[in-house]
Design a protein around this motif. Structure first.
Motif, PDB file in Angstrom:
ATOM      1  N   UNK A 185       0.832  -1.194   0.000  1.00  9.34           N
ATOM      2  CA  UNK A 185       0.000   0.000   0.000  1.00  9.34           C
ATOM      3  C   UNK A 185       0.869   1.247   0.000  1.00  9.34           C
ATOM      4  N   UNK A 186       0.324   2.323  -0.565  1.00 10.29           N
ATOM      5  CA  UNK A 186       0.973   3.621  -0.466  1.00 10.29           C
ATOM      6  C   UNK A 186       0.494   4.396   0.756  1.00 10.29           C
ATOM      7  N   UNK A 187      -0.517   3.889   1.426  1.00 13.84           N
ATOM      8  CA  UNK A 187      -1.028   4.539   2.634  1.00 13.84           C
ATOM      9  C   UNK A 187      -0.197   4.075   3.828  1.00 13.84           C
ATOM     10  N   UNK A 188       0.971   4.708   4.007  1.00 11.57           N
ATOM     11  CA  UNK A 188       1.896   4.253   5.041  1.00 11.57           C
ATOM     12  C   UNK A 188       1.354   4.509   6.440  1.00 11.57           C
ATOM     13  N   UNK A 189       0.555   5.534   6.586  1.00  6.42           N
ATOM     14  CA  UNK A 189      -0.030   5.804   7.905  1.00  6.42           C
ATOM     15  C   UNK A 189      -0.923   4.641   8.340  1.00  6.42           C
ATOM     16  N   UNK A 190      -1.670   4.095   7.407  1.00  2.00           N
ATOM     17  CA  UNK A 190      -2.552   2.973   7.721  1.00  2.00           C
ATOM     18  C   UNK A 190      -1.743   1.710   8.013  1.00  2.00           C
ATOM     19  N   UNK A 200      10.989  -2.663   2.677  1.00  4.16           N
ATOM     20  CA  UNK A 200      11.066  -1.493   1.806  1.00  4.16           C
ATOM     21  C   UNK A 200      11.750  -1.896   0.509  1.00  4.16           C
ATOM     22  N   UNK A 201      11.027  -1.741  -0.608  1.00  2.00           N
ATOM     23  CA  UNK A 201      11.537  -2.128  -1.916  1.00  2.00           C
ATOM     24  C   UNK A 201      12.005  -0.904  -2.696  1.00  2.00           C
ATOM     25  N   UNK A 202      13.016  -1.126  -3.512  1.00  2.00           N
ATOM     26  CA  UNK A 202      13.462  -0.114  -4.462  1.00  2.00           C
ATOM     27  C   UNK A 202      14.168  -0.811  -5.607  1.00  2.00           C
ATOM     28  N   UNK A 203      13.728  -0.511  -6.828  1.00  2.00           N
ATOM     29  CA  UNK A 203      14.378  -1.016  -8.035  1.00  2.00           C
ATOM     30  C   UNK A 203      14.526  -2.536  -8.045  1.00  2.00           C
ATOM     31  N   UNK A 204      13.454  -3.195  -7.644  1.00  2.00           N
ATOM     32  CA  UNK A 204      13.409  -4.639  -7.770  1.00  2.00           C
ATOM     33  C   UNK A 204      14.122  -5.427  -6.697  1.00  2.00           C
ATOM     34  N   UNK A 214      11.470  -2.560  15.533  1.00  2.00           N
ATOM     35  CA  UNK A 214      12.923  -2.486  15.378  1.00  2.00           C
ATOM     36  C   UNK A 214      13.307  -1.385  14.395  1.00  2.00           C
ATOM     37  N   UNK A 215      12.525  -1.249  13.333  1.00  2.00           N
ATOM     38  CA  UNK A 215      12.782  -0.216  12.337  1.00  2.00           C
ATOM     39  C   UNK A 215      12.663   1.165  12.962  1.00  2.00           C
ATOM     40  N   UNK A 216      11.642   1.340  13.810  1.00  2.00           N
ATOM     41  CA  UNK A 216      11.424   2.638  14.443  1.00  2.00           C
ATOM     42  C   UNK A 216      12.483   2.935  15.504  1.00  2.00           C
ATOM     43  N   UNK A 217      13.070   1.906  16.078  1.00  2.00           N
ATOM     44  CA  UNK A 217      14.086   2.113  17.109  1.00  2.00           C
ATOM     45  C   UNK A 217      15.436   2.515  16.535  1.00  2.00           C
ATOM     46  N   UNK A 218      15.660   2.273  15.254  1.00  2.00           N
ATOM     47  CA  UNK A 218      16.978   2.498  14.666  1.00  2.00           C
ATOM     48  C   UNK A 218      17.112   3.812  13.921  1.00  2.00           C
ATOM     49  N   UNK A 219      16.070   4.619  13.922  1.00  2.00           N
ATOM     50  CA  UNK A 219      16.134   5.971  13.375  1.00  2.00           C
ATOM     51  C   UNK A 219      15.458   6.902  14.365  1.00  2.00           C
ATOM     52  N   UNK A 274      15.295  17.319  22.232  1.00  2.00           N
ATOM     53  CA  UNK A 274      14.138  16.432  22.314  1.00  2.00           C
ATOM     54  C   UNK A 274      14.224  15.372  21.229  1.00  2.00           C
ATOM     55  N   UNK A 275      13.998  14.117  21.607  1.00  2.00           N
ATOM     56  CA  UNK A 275      13.966  13.005  20.652  1.00  2.00           C
ATOM     57  C   UNK A 275      12.521  12.726  20.277  1.00  2.00           C
ATOM     58  N   UNK A 276      12.275  12.641  18.974  1.00  2.00           N
ATOM     59  CA  UNK A 276      10.926  12.406  18.469  1.00  2.00           C
ATOM     60  C   UNK A 276      10.897  11.118  17.654  1.00  2.00           C
ATOM     61  N   UNK A 277       9.841  10.316  17.789  1.00  2.00           N
ATOM     62  CA  UNK A 277       9.741   9.101  16.964  1.00  2.00           C
ATOM     63  C   UNK A 277       9.430   9.458  15.525  1.00  2.00           C
ATOM     64  N   UNK A 278       9.911   8.634  14.609  1.00  2.00           N
ATOM     65  CA  UNK A 278       9.613   8.834  13.194  1.00  2.00           C
ATOM     66  C   UNK A 278       8.424   7.980  12.789  1.00  2.00           C
ATOM     67  N   UNK A 279       7.619   8.501  11.887  1.00  2.00           N
ATOM     68  CA  UNK A 279       6.527   7.716  11.323  1.00  2.00           C
ATOM     69  C   UNK A 279       7.095   6.759  10.285  1.00  2.00           C
ATOM     70  N   UNK A 280       6.284   5.778   9.890  1.00  2.00           N
ATOM     71  CA  UNK A 280       6.711   4.847   8.842  1.00  2.00           C
ATOM     72  C   UNK A 280       6.969   5.598   7.545  1.00  2.00           C
ATOM     73  N   UNK A 281       6.191   6.637   7.267  1.00  2.00           N
ATOM     74  CA  UNK A 281       6.408   7.432   6.061  1.00  2.00           C
ATOM     75  C   UNK A 281       7.787   8.089   6.078  1.00  2.00           C
TER      76      UNK A 281
END
Length: 300
Positions: A185-190, A200-204, A214-219, A274-281
């Motif tokens: 989906x392109x609706x990353x918020x959902x 996460x795909x890019x160029x095949x 884990x993804x959210x903890x590393x950024x 201040x540290x802020x969490x990143x969204x999936x987008x």
């Protein structure tokens, strides 16, 4: 478990998949994200056995999917471009599905009438609105009680209330029956609300594949006001993906855990930090930063 191992696929001179490897754990909701043309729909058609890979293998619980009816009867797919027989109604398609899916549950089909009460099951599907057609697709798919549910832009066309209802039904199947869900989906918020794994795909090919937590903890996004207006020179081993300054406030996107990054910046004695969490987008955009995408500043 779905295993995709080093799959390639070319259409004439265009390489749609380039050694793509990914693993979808049993009972998980796996979000497949990527820019247009990354290969999302192509790999979904391989996983459902529509396409034969040029090389590599695709396995469901250790068995090859392509040309294997016994494996395919456990997989139900809802694509972005729905297709049904020209004059078929929802009831007609339910009879058709029963012939292909041994787990098709007629009692569940009848129970789901209440959830999809706006759909006239006797009316030809092609005469329904796009949203009603999507409701019909979910009604039929969930009645099959699939072990694997593959969704390509699944809730496009559904109103917010129906989106919530559909996801509630899917999440219930995941929790109670261990259904594996692979959703593009392109609706990353959902996706952020429902997925526990992300690829996460890019160029095949898959750039990043991790659990969402884990993804959210590393950024981490850090907002910092230093003692001076200009930002001090940071250590070379601190992987800063993006920096923006508005007035005296510096916004840094840094790879690493929030506590570790905070401790390293604390040595500069900032006035405010201040540290802020990143969204999936945001994670999606910054992980693609090395792939020449120039949209990173849009999310700050």
């Amino acid at each position: 478990m779905i295993e995709v191992q080093n799959v390639t696929k070319s259409f004439d001179s265009f390489k749609a998949l380039d050694g793509l490897t990914m693993t979808v754990p049993t009972g998980s909701i796996y979000g497949l994200v990527g820019p247009n043309g990354a290969g999302k729909s192509t790999i979904l058609r391989h996983i459902t056995g529509v396409y034969r890979p040029d090389s590599g293998v695709i396995l469901l619980d250790g068995k090859s999917v392509y040309e294997s009816p016994a494996v395919k009867e456990n997989i139900v797919s809802i694509s972005d471009d729905l297709y049904y027989f020209g004059s078929a109604s929802t009831r007609d398609m339910a009879r058709f599905y029963r012939g292909f899916y041994p787990r098709f549950d007629t009692q569940r089909y009848d129970r789901l009438k209440e959830a999809f009460s706006a759909v006239d099951e006797t009316r030809p599907i092609r005469r329904l609105s796009k949203g009603m057609q999507k409701q019909c697709a979910f009604w039929l798919a969930l009645s099959c009680r699939p072990r694997v549910l593959v969704l390509d832009e699944p809730v496009d066309g559904l109103d917010p209330v129906m989106r919530r209802q559909v996801w509630s039904l899917i999440l219930s199947d995941v929790a109670q029956e261990g259904t594996t869900v692979l959703v593009s989906s392109h609706n990353l918020r959902e996706l952020e609300d429902v997925c526990d794994h992300v690829g996460i795909l890019s160029r095949g090919r898959v750039l990043v594949e991790r659990g969402l937590s884990e993804l959210q903890e590393n950024l981490v996004k850090m907002q910092v006001v230093f003692q001076t207006r200009e930002m001090p020179v940071l250590p070379e081993d601190m992987e800063v993906l993006n920096v923006q300054q508005v007035g005296r406030i510096h916004t840094l996107i840094v790879r690493g855990r929030s506590d570790e990054v905070t401790n390293r910046l604390a040595v500069y004695q900032p006035i405010l930090m201040e540290a802020l969490p990143l969204t999936l987008e945001e994670i999606f955009i910054y992980e693609l930063g090395g792939e020449d995408y120039a949209v990173r500043d849009l999310v700050l």
